[in-house]
Enzyme design. Structure first.
Site, PDB file in Angstrom:
ATOM      1  N   ALA A  65       0.872  -1.174   0.000  1.00 47.34           N
ATOM      2  CA  ALA A  65       0.000   0.000   0.000  1.00 47.34           C
ATOM      3  C   ALA A  65       0.914   1.231   0.000  1.00 47.34           C
ATOM      4  O   ALA A  65       2.083   1.147   0.397  1.00 47.34           O
ATOM      5  CB  ALA A  65      -0.889  -0.025   1.233  1.00 47.34           C
ATOM      6  N   GLY A 108       0.598  -4.830   1.020  1.00 42.54           N
ATOM      7  CA  GLY A 108      -0.631  -4.894   0.226  1.00 42.54           C
ATOM      8  C   GLY A 108      -0.429  -5.591  -1.117  1.00 42.54           C
ATOM      9  O   GLY A 108      -1.378  -6.143  -1.676  1.00 42.54           O
ATOM     10  N   GLU A 111      -0.756  -9.147  -0.317  1.00 40.07           N
ATOM     11  CA  GLU A 111      -2.164  -9.380   0.022  1.00 40.07           C
ATOM     12  C   GLU A 111      -3.039  -9.402  -1.239  1.00 40.07           C
ATOM     13  O   GLU A 111      -3.957 -10.220  -1.361  1.00 40.07           O
ATOM     14  CB  GLU A 111      -2.647  -8.302   0.995  1.00 40.07           C
ATOM     15  CG  GLU A 111      -2.018  -8.472   2.383  1.00 40.07           C
ATOM     16  CD  GLU A 111      -2.253  -7.283   3.299  1.00 40.07           C
ATOM     17  OE1 GLU A 111      -1.974  -6.139   2.887  1.00 40.07           O
ATOM     18  OE2 GLU A 111      -2.718  -7.498   4.430  1.00 40.07           O
ATOM     19  N   GLU A 131       4.881  -4.746   7.153  1.00 40.72           N
ATOM     20  CA  GLU A 131       4.206  -3.611   7.788  1.00 40.72           C
ATOM     21  C   GLU A 131       4.749  -3.307   9.178  1.00 40.72           C
ATOM     22  O   GLU A 131       4.756  -2.165   9.633  1.00 40.72           O
ATOM     23  CB  GLU A 131       2.691  -3.868   7.876  1.00 40.72           C
ATOM     24  CG  GLU A 131       1.966  -3.851   6.542  1.00 40.72           C
ATOM     25  CD  GLU A 131       1.938  -5.201   5.831  1.00 40.72           C
ATOM     26  OE1 GLU A 131       2.683  -6.118   6.230  1.00 40.72           O
ATOM     27  OE2 GLU A 131       1.162  -5.319   4.865  1.00 40.72           O
TER      28      GLU A 131
HETATM   29  N1  CAA Z   1       4.606   3.242  -0.819  1.00 40.88           N
HETATM   30  C1  CAA Z   1       4.991   4.385  -1.420  1.00 40.88           C
HETATM   31  N2  CAA Z   1       6.121   4.494  -2.158  1.00 40.88           N
HETATM   32  C2  CAA Z   1       6.887   3.394  -2.290  1.00 40.88           C
HETATM   33  C3  CAA Z   1       6.537   2.168  -1.688  1.00 40.88           C
HETATM   34  C4  CAA Z   1       5.339   2.107  -0.926  1.00 40.88           C
HETATM   35  N3  CAA Z   1       4.915   0.976  -0.353  1.00 40.88           N
HETATM   36  N4  CAA Z   1       7.508   1.277  -1.977  1.00 40.88           N
HETATM   37  C5  CAA Z   1       8.398   1.908  -2.741  1.00 40.88           C
HETATM   38  N5  CAA Z   1       8.040   3.199  -2.926  1.00 40.88           N
HETATM   39  C6  CAA Z   1       8.748   4.241  -3.672  1.00 40.88           C
HETATM   40  C7  CAA Z   1       9.940   4.764  -2.891  1.00 40.88           C
HETATM   41  O1  CAA Z   1       9.532   5.727  -1.955  1.00 40.88           O
HETATM   42  C8  CAA Z   1      10.794   5.316  -4.004  1.00 40.88           C
HETATM   43  O2  CAA Z   1      10.265   6.564  -4.397  1.00 40.88           O
HETATM   44  P1  CAA Z   1      11.256   7.863  -4.494  1.00 40.88           P
HETATM   45  O3  CAA Z   1      12.173   7.505  -5.637  1.00 40.88           O
HETATM   46  O4  CAA Z   1      10.294   8.962  -4.823  1.00 40.88           O
HETATM   47  O5  CAA Z   1      11.957   7.970  -3.192  1.00 40.88           O
HETATM   48  C9  CAA Z   1      10.533   4.347  -5.145  1.00 40.88           C
HETATM   49  O6  CAA Z   1       9.324   3.675  -4.856  1.00 40.88           O
HETATM   50  C10 CAA Z   1      11.619   3.290  -5.292  1.00 40.88           C
HETATM   51  O7  CAA Z   1      11.756   2.655  -4.024  1.00 40.88           O
HETATM   52  P2  CAA Z   1      13.179   2.440  -3.296  1.00 40.88           P
HETATM   53  O8  CAA Z   1      14.108   3.552  -3.643  1.00 40.88           O
HETATM   54  O9  CAA Z   1      12.897   2.216  -1.838  1.00 40.88           O
HETATM   55  O10 CAA Z   1      13.655   1.098  -4.027  1.00 40.88           O
HETATM   56  P3  CAA Z   1      14.662   0.000  -3.443  1.00 40.88           P
HETATM   57  O11 CAA Z   1      14.940  -0.897  -4.599  1.00 40.88           O
HETATM   58  O12 CAA Z   1      15.796   0.621  -2.733  1.00 40.88           O
HETATM   59  O13 CAA Z   1      13.787  -0.826  -2.335  1.00 40.88           O
HETATM   60  C11 CAA Z   1      11.819  -1.953  -1.487  1.00 40.88           C
HETATM   61  C12 CAA Z   1      12.680  -1.606  -2.725  1.00 40.88           C
HETATM   62  C13 CAA Z   1      12.610  -2.892  -0.565  1.00 40.88           C
HETATM   63  C14 CAA Z   1      10.565  -2.647  -1.999  1.00 40.88           C
HETATM   64  C15 CAA Z   1      11.466  -0.648  -0.714  1.00 40.88           C
HETATM   65  O14 CAA Z   1      10.954   0.297  -1.643  1.00 40.88           O
HETATM   66  C16 CAA Z   1      10.454  -0.851   0.383  1.00 40.88           C
HETATM   67  O15 CAA Z   1      10.798  -1.333   1.435  1.00 40.88           O
HETATM   68  N6  CAA Z   1       9.177  -0.422   0.133  1.00 40.88           N
HETATM   69  C17 CAA Z   1       8.151  -0.449   1.147  1.00 40.88           C
HETATM   70  C18 CAA Z   1       7.630  -1.858   1.396  1.00 40.88           C
HETATM   71  C19 CAA Z   1       6.575  -1.866   2.458  1.00 40.88           C
HETATM   72  O16 CAA Z   1       6.825  -1.536   3.614  1.00 40.88           O
HETATM   73  N7  CAA Z   1       5.348  -2.264   2.086  1.00 40.88           N
HETATM   74  C20 CAA Z   1       4.238  -2.338   3.002  1.00 40.88           C
HETATM   75  C21 CAA Z   1       3.432  -1.092   2.932  1.00 40.88           C
HETATM   76  S1  CAA Z   1       2.166  -1.007   4.177  1.00 40.88           S
HETATM   77  C22 CAA Z   1       0.882  -1.951   3.613  1.00 40.88           C
HETATM   78  O17 CAA Z   1       0.948  -2.552   2.571  1.00 40.88           O
HETATM   79  C23 CAA Z   1      -0.362  -1.948   4.498  1.00 40.88           C
HETATM   80  C24 CAA Z   1      -1.371  -3.006   4.203  1.00 40.88           C
HETATM   81  O18 CAA Z   1      -1.265  -4.134   4.621  1.00 40.88           O
HETATM   82  C25 CAA Z   1      -2.585  -2.680   3.465  1.00 40.88           C
END
Ligand code: CAA
Length: 257
Positions: A65, A108, A111, A131
């Site tokens: 998400a 998400g 999911e 998360e």
């Molecule tokens: N939401 C918003 N933006 C996201 C995102 C997310 N979940 N995941 C990645 N992005 C964005 C980053 O912010 C980045 O944008 P900018 O260039 O503007 O900074 C871009 O995508 C590229 O991401 P990274 O630079 O972080 O890429 P990476 O290759 O270094 O890392 C990754 C990849 C490990 C997937 C890392 O992006 C990450 O950890 N993302 C978040 C994963 C996460 O925590 N997901 C769970 C979200 S909460 C949820 O889903 C709730 C639910 O149950 C409903």
């Protein structure tokens, strides 16, 4: 019509929805999610389509998400707007949906793949529910669907310890149907979807419906539910055609009626 997804029909009877937000690794903000649900619902209602595929890019199915969208939201607003409850629109689709996953399927994203009826993935796929590392927990089915798929012990480790599953681990633990090289995973998914789309459509819907009930009902209720769907199929033209074709030693011509 859509800004954050692409749609196509890559093979007869197959409707494909591709999440297309590469700059955010296909993070699922509310607009992306709404567009996915609308496109899948349109394919579900289209008599020319028998099976659907939901995919992302080779790099990311979806990295979760959208954290930037969620950052400013408080509990009362989330509750008032009933955020994420519209994801249940996917559970009301009557035709099968296969998730074709490559790269990140986190939070998400994982999911959403699990709401689909099957998952086919590339060797680079990574499944996780991270998360906890942003101070929250899965909110779109992770604690329920992942636990049912891989069992309690591993689900605890994934969600409490932020452990990711590789594609091979996901296969081993029954989360996915197949793992293919990145060059072929989508073509293989299309082949599987085409095969399902060529099956008699009413039976396809009732089998999907019955299998999904297995998670919800007791065994005796589930068996009863199955029996009613089985009886219902005896009223279809495809039942008459399928049984006649077997006896006549010819290929059936399905009408999806
Ligand atoms: N939401 C918003 N933006 C996201 C995102 C997310 N979940 N995941 C990645 N992005 C964005 C980053 O912010 C980045 O944008 P900018 O260039 O503007 O900074 C871009 O995508 C590229 O991401 P990274 O630079 O972080 O890429 P990476 O290759 O270094 O890392 C990754 C990849 C490990 C997937 C890392 O992006 C990450 O950890 N993302 C978040 C994963 C996460 O925590 N997901 C769970 C979200 S909460 C949820 O889903 C709730 C639910 O149950 C409903």
């Amino acid at each position: 019509m859509y800004e954050m997804i692409l749609t196509e029909t890559p093979a007869p009877g197959v409707g494909l929805v591709r999440i297309n937000r590469p700059q955010a690794l296909n993070a699922l903000n509310s607009q992306v999610s709404r567009e996915i649900f609308s496109a899948l619902e349109a394919f579900d209602a289209d008599p020319a389509i028998g099976c659907m595929i939901l995919t992302g890019s080779d790099k990311a199915f979806a990295a979760g998400a959208d954290i930037k969208e969620m950052q400013g939201i408080d509990a009362v607003t989330l509750f008032a707007e009933a955020d994420f409850t519209d994801w249940s629109r996917m559970t009301r689709l009557r035709k099968p949906v296969i998730a074709a996953v490559s790269g990140w399927a986190l939070g998400g994203g994982c999911e959403m793949a699990m709401i689909c009826d099957m998952i086919v993935c590339s060797e680079t796929a990574k499944f996780g529910q991270p998360e906890i590392s942003i101070g929250v927990m899965p909110g779109a089915g992770g604690t329920q669907r992942l636990t049912r798929a891989v069992g309690k012990a591993l689900a605890m480790e994934i969600m409490l310890g932020n452990r990711q599953l590789t594609a091979q681990e996901a296969l081993h633990h029954g989360l996915v149907n197949h793992v293919y090289p990145i060059e072929t995973y989508l073509a293989e998914t299309v082949k599987l979807a085409e095969k399902i789309a060529a099956m008699p459509g009413v039976a396809v819907k009732l089998i999907k419906d019955s299998i999904n009930r297995a998670d919800e009902l007791s065994l005796s209720e589930g068996l009863n539910y199955e029996k009613r769907n089985f009886y219902l199929l005896f009223g279809t033209e495809d039942k008459a055609e399928g049984m006649s074709a077997f006896i006549d030693k010819r290929k059936p011509a399905w009408k999806n009626r």
